[in-house]
Scaffold this motif. Structure first.
Motif, PDB file in Angstrom:
ATOM      1  N   LEU A 254      -4.298 -10.958   3.119  1.00  0.00           N
ATOM      2  CA  LEU A 254      -3.061 -11.132   2.361  1.00  0.00           C
ATOM      3  C   LEU A 254      -3.352 -11.213   0.871  1.00  0.00           C
ATOM      4  O   LEU A 254      -2.665 -10.601   0.053  1.00  0.00           O
ATOM      5  N   GLY A 255      -4.395 -11.951   0.503  1.00  0.00           N
ATOM      6  CA  GLY A 255      -4.781 -12.028  -0.902  1.00  0.00           C
ATOM      7  C   GLY A 255      -5.187 -10.681  -1.456  1.00  0.00           C
ATOM      8  O   GLY A 255      -4.824 -10.317  -2.589  1.00  0.00           O
ATOM      9  N   PHE A 256      -5.958  -9.926  -0.676  1.00  0.00           N
ATOM     10  CA  PHE A 256      -6.338  -8.572  -1.095  1.00  0.00           C
ATOM     11  C   PHE A 256      -5.097  -7.699  -1.268  1.00  0.00           C
ATOM     12  O   PHE A 256      -5.004  -6.910  -2.221  1.00  0.00           O
ATOM     13  N   LEU A 257      -4.139  -7.821  -0.347  1.00  0.00           N
ATOM     14  CA  LEU A 257      -2.918  -7.013  -0.412  1.00  0.00           C
ATOM     15  C   LEU A 257      -2.138  -7.301  -1.692  1.00  0.00           C
ATOM     16  O   LEU A 257      -1.732  -6.372  -2.401  1.00  0.00           O
ATOM     17  N   LEU A 258      -1.929  -8.568  -2.003  1.00  0.00           N
ATOM     18  CA  LEU A 258      -1.168  -8.919  -3.201  1.00  0.00           C
ATOM     19  C   LEU A 258      -1.859  -8.423  -4.462  1.00  0.00           C
ATOM     20  O   LEU A 258      -1.208  -7.950  -5.400  1.00  0.00           O
ATOM     21  N   THR A 259      -3.189  -8.506  -4.489  1.00  0.00           N
ATOM     22  CA  THR A 259      -3.936  -8.041  -5.659  1.00  0.00           C
ATOM     23  C   THR A 259      -3.896  -6.527  -5.772  1.00  0.00           C
ATOM     24  O   THR A 259      -3.741  -5.975  -6.872  1.00  0.00           O
ATOM     25  N   ALA A 260      -4.031  -5.825  -4.642  1.00  0.00           N
ATOM     26  CA  ALA A 260      -3.990  -4.361  -4.660  1.00  0.00           C
ATOM     27  C   ALA A 260      -2.614  -3.855  -5.099  1.00  0.00           C
ATOM     28  O   ALA A 260      -2.505  -2.913  -5.891  1.00  0.00           O
ATOM     29  N   ILE A 261      -1.560  -4.472  -4.587  1.00  0.00           N
ATOM     30  CA  ILE A 261      -0.204  -4.091  -4.974  1.00  0.00           C
ATOM     31  C   ILE A 261      -0.033  -4.216  -6.484  1.00  0.00           C
ATOM     32  O   ILE A 261       0.448  -3.295  -7.158  1.00  0.00           O
ATOM     33  N   GLN A 262      -0.430  -5.346  -7.026  1.00  0.00           N
ATOM     34  CA  GLN A 262      -0.285  -5.577  -8.462  1.00  0.00           C
ATOM     35  C   GLN A 262      -1.171  -4.634  -9.262  1.00  0.00           C
ATOM     36  O   GLN A 262      -0.752  -4.058 -10.274  1.00  0.00           O
ATOM     37  N   GLY A 263      -2.398  -4.464  -8.830  1.00  0.00           N
ATOM     38  CA  GLY A 263      -3.345  -3.641  -9.568  1.00  0.00           C
ATOM     39  C   GLY A 263      -2.963  -2.182  -9.637  1.00  0.00           C
ATOM     40  O   GLY A 263      -3.352  -1.469 -10.565  1.00  0.00           O
TER      41      GLY A 263
END
Length: 207
Positions: free
Chosen positions: A142-151
């Motif tokens: 989930l943390g990776f997902l939120l960071t990838a979305i933002q990035g």
């Protein structure tokens, strides 16, 4: 007022510092290529024993999003966002396919040993206990997902405020799965609140 679209390909630092929970999104379709780019990054998430218990259900159908909004107690970000991701953990699927998680570089004997050890470990747990164990790993994704979305130029809002049983019914998900979050995302059309976080001396202890 519509805000300027975040530039693509932020650094990790920029993505983390600029991420806010956004609840109003531009009505702009997210392409299959953009979704694939996000999940190609997210699938690299690490997990204990490489078990990778996370599964992602991506909803773009407007009628289904309306039903999800009802299950989320009317929260409007669900239908405002062009896409909604349900992040779930499915440890029973993992257990049924343990051999797929073992590194192919190991010898056949070692692969069989790994599967046997994992089978023995998890057979000592109940379905509920396995589900909770898998959820701890899925929250990393989930943390990776939120960071990838933002990035990659989008914005998101992670949610747990929804009727889990109703969403399982809507998506025909098995009873044993655990939810990491519901994540509406897209191009932001509003500003989030400024960060309000604890100071480092409250959350970091050096020993």
């Amino acid at each position: 007022m519509t805000t300027q679209t975040i530039k693509k390909n932020l650094t990790v630092k920029e993505a983390i510092e600029s991420r806010h929970s956004i609840r109003k999104f531009e009505q702009e379709t997210i392409t299959k290529e953009e979704l694939t780019e996000i999940f190609e990054l997210v699938r690299l998430t690490p997990s204990a024993w490489n078990l990778q218990p996370w599964r992602f259900h991506v909803i773009t159908d407007n009628q289904l999003k309306e039903k999800l909004q009802e299950a989320a107690y009317g929260q409007k970000q669900v239908t405002s966002a062009p896409a909604v991701v349900l992040v779930v953990s499915d440890m029973e699927d993992v257990i049924a396919h343990l051999s797929e998680t073992v590194h192919p570089g190991l010898s056949p004997e070692r692969q069989q040993e790994e599967v046997a050890n994992l089978s023995s470990f998890f057979s000592g747990m109940s379905v509920e206990e396995r589900g909770q164990w898998g959820l701890t790993q899925t929250n990393i994704a989930l943390g990776f997902l939120l960071t990838a979305i933002q990035g990659l130029g989008f914005a998101s809002v992670p949610m747990l405020g929804f009727d889990h049983e109703k969403v399982k019914e809507l998506l025909s998900l098995p009873e044993h799965i655990k939810f990491g979050a519901m994540v509406p995302f897209g191009r932001q059309a509003s500003e989030g609140y400024e960060h309000h976080r604890f100071p480092l001396d409250k959350i970091v202890k050096y020993h």
